[in-house]
Design an enzyme around this catalytic site. Structure first.
Site, short mmCIF file in Angstrom:
data_model
loop_
_atom_site.label_atom_id
_atom_site.label_comp_id
_atom_site.label_asym_id
_atom_site.label_seq_id
_atom_site.Cartn_x
_atom_site.Cartn_y
_atom_site.Cartn_z
N GLY A 1 30.99 37.82 42.19
CA GLY A 1 31.48 36.46 42.24
C GLY A 1 32.34 36.22 43.46
O GLY A 1 32.49 37.10 44.32
N PHE A 2 32.91 35.04 43.54
CA PHE A 2 33.73 34.65 44.67
C PHE A 2 35.19 35.03 44.44
O PHE A 2 35.62 35.26 43.31
CB PHE A 2 33.59 33.15 44.92
N GLY A 3 35.93 35.08 45.53
CA GLY A 3 37.30 35.56 45.45
C GLY A 3 38.17 34.78 44.50
O GLY A 3 38.83 35.35 43.63
N ALA A 4 38.19 33.46 44.63
CA ALA A 4 39.07 32.64 43.79
C ALA A 4 38.64 32.65 42.34
O ALA A 4 39.46 32.50 41.43
CB ALA A 4 39.11 31.21 44.32
N GLU A 5 37.33 32.82 42.10
CA GLU A 5 36.80 32.71 40.74
C GLU A 5 36.77 34.03 39.99
O GLU A 5 36.88 34.06 38.76
CB GLU A 5 35.39 32.11 40.79
N ALA A 6 36.58 35.13 40.71
CA ALA A 6 36.49 36.45 40.06
C ALA A 6 37.53 37.42 40.59
O ALA A 6 38.12 38.19 39.81
CB ALA A 6 35.09 37.03 40.26
N GLY A 7 37.77 37.41 41.90
CA GLY A 7 38.74 38.34 42.48
C GLY A 7 40.15 38.05 42.03
O GLY A 7 40.89 38.98 41.67
N GLU B 1 44.13 47.99 52.32
CA GLU B 1 43.63 48.38 53.65
C GLU B 1 43.17 47.09 54.31
O GLU B 1 42.18 46.50 53.90
CB GLU B 1 42.50 49.41 53.52
N CYS C 1 37.40 47.46 60.36
CA CYS C 1 38.84 47.15 60.45
C CYS C 1 39.51 47.89 61.59
O CYS C 1 40.50 47.43 62.15
CB CYS C 1 39.53 47.48 59.13
#
Length: 507
Positions: free
Chosen positions: A219-225, A263, A302
């Site tokens: 899922g997406f960051g705001a919705e699952a993360g 990280e 990174c």
């Protein structure tokens, strides 16, 4: 030369499902609210599967499964956990080529890199932590003749892990191997840009683990993360990604006072002292390859050596040779083993890189190689390809300060040792750095004086499991790799025992 068949085509080593579910409790589980999103391959830009668009309800399901599995898994013998990790490593190794193809199709990287680095390193990390947990020992301290302090390592419990899109399978291994070895269960959220290869990995290794030990929710960051990182049902959150998101993860975790491993971003200096051109030999050739490492994995690393610092005495000659080396980098079909540079992982990332090309021009930086979107023709024309680009400029420019995350290097010169170190450390970040010199004393001093968690000396982009990795400054908190990583996933319990029959005498 080998050109691997595309997933699902005739002769292909692997196929993707047209629609995936979340992996929860050892089963494939549809998202609670029935929502999915299309996942395109960056190779052609065309969608190839659908993936769950999960939310807090799915995270809760995964946490239920992880909590159900945690007591049993945490009490298994280290040798038993090690055996399972070794079986995972063997299964990955056996399917290395298929996993490499899966990773290419989901991420866009060249298959030569996936075969030479990503998949073997994933194997290495599982095997390393299988060995590390068996070798880990507690400690005993004799306080006095009758009092002994025992120190035990105990798992944290259920951990949340959020991985980036640049090395999906390898980052899953980096996160899962130490967590599982230490006796934790995990809920893992892959990046929404590259969700499929981790799901394919779970289809290969999921049967090796007790149900609920590893759960994968997409899922997406705001919705699952966010629901995962802010949950009061996890004992730790580990995140790899950009610094802005890392700050949010840290805020979420702070509400529950749980530890974090972060990280984050980097703007790594790669320093070339004048003696690298003392002879045009193998060392010189190695240094030129070291310069070109800014293009490895399309610069989506990174620790990308995105700032090259060249001593003024050799600046013109070295830069000319480096530009020749960079222009020789072969672009093409990422499934061709001769291709050196694949596609950016998403169209959004390609657009970001192109925007920084314009920023560099506006700042007065000079392009001496690349600088444009790569047009490869055929159905690859819909993919997200970028030419490897060399800018020259000064360290106060945005292209020297901000993480671009593409095959772009900003080059400047330095006068002497102190100038080099000053420029190198003039950054918000401190994840990686490179030092190139034939003089061992110079290389050692520079490695110690640079403010970065990983300094490569006369090499770059090596990531063995038994070398600690992590950042200074705004590049993160904690370390990954090395046996010390086990302690990031463990409590230390002290059992302080008196064997005396006598009272202390206070009351």
């Amino acid at each position: 030369m080998t050109v691997f068949s595309r997933p699902g085509s005739a002769g292909a080593l692997m196929s993707y499902e047209s629609r995936y579910q979340n992996f929860i409790g050892g089963q494939w589980v549809a998202p609670v609210h029935g929502r999915y999103f299309e996942n395109p391959t960056p190779v052609t830009g065309q969608p190839f599967c659908e993936v769950p668009r999960s939310d807090a309800a799915d995270i809760d399901k995964a946490l239920d499964a992880a909590h159900a599995a945690a007591p049993g898994w945490g009490k298994t013998a280290p040798a038993e956990r090690a055996a399972i990790l070794n079986m995972i490593a063997d299964r990955i190794d056996k399917n290395a080529a298929a996993l490499a193809v899966a990773e290419v199709w989901d991420n866009g990287k060249p298959v030569r890199e996936a075969l030479a680095a990503d998949i073997p390193l994933a194997v290495d990390h599982f095997r390393y932590f299988a060995a590390a947990i068996r070798a880990q020992e507690g400690a005993l301290s004799q306080i006095d003749e009758d009092t002994v302090a025992y120190h035990f390592h105990e798992p944290l419990g259920v951990v949340g892990q959020i991985i980036p899109w640049n090395f999906p399978i390898l980052m899953a291994a980096w996160k899962l191997a130490p967590a599982l070895a230490a006796g934790n269960t995990a809920v893992l959220k892959p990046a929404e840009q590259t969700p499929a290869s981790v799901l394919y990995l779970m289809s290969l290794i999921g049967d090796l683990l007790p149900p609920g030990v590893v759960n994968v929710v997409n899922g997406f960051g705001a919705e699952a993360g966010k629901p995962l990182a802010s949950s009061d049902r996890i004992a730790k959150v580990a995140f790899t990604g950009e610094t802005t998101t890392g700050r949010l993860i840290m805020q979420y975790a702070s509400h529950n006072l749980i530890p974090v491993t972060l990280e984050l971003g980097g703007k790594s200096p790669n320093i070339f002292f004048a003696d690298v051109l003392a002879a045009h030999d193998d060392f010189c050739d190695k240094a030129l390859e070291g310069f070109t490492m800014f293009a490895l994995n399309q610069g989506e690393v990174c620790t990308c050596p995105s700032r090259s610092l060249i001593q003024a005495d050799i600046y013109d000659e070295f830069l000319e040779l480096a530009a020749i080396r960079t222009k020789a980098v072969r672009q093409g079909d990422p499934l061709d083993t001769e291709t050196m540079l694949g596609s950016q992982a998403s169209n959004d990332q390609l657009e970001k890189v192109l925007s920084y090309i314009e920023i560099g021009k506006q700042e007065g930086a000079v392009i001496i190689a690349g600088g444009e979107r790569a047009e490869l023709g055929g159905d690859l024309s819909g993919g997200y390809y970028m030419q490897p680009t060399i800018f020259t400029g000064t360290n106060n420019m945005r292209i020297f300060k901000e993480e671009i995350f593409g095959p772009v290097v900003a080059v400047t010169s330095f006068t002497d040792y102190d100038d080099a170190i000053g420029i190198a450390n003039d950054t918000l970040y401190g994840l990686g750095a490179g030092v190139w010199s034939r003089d061992g004393n110079t290389a050692y001093r520079a490695g110690r004086d640079i403010q970065a968690g990983r300094v490569w000396v006369n090499c770059y982009h090596l990531y063995p499991a038994h070398a600690a990795f992590g950042g200074y400054k705004q590049s993160g908190i904690g370390r990954e790799g090395h046996q010390m990583m086990l302690q990031h996933y463990q409590h230390t319990k002290n059992l302080l025992v008196s064997y005396s029959d006598k009272a202390l005498g206070f009351f």
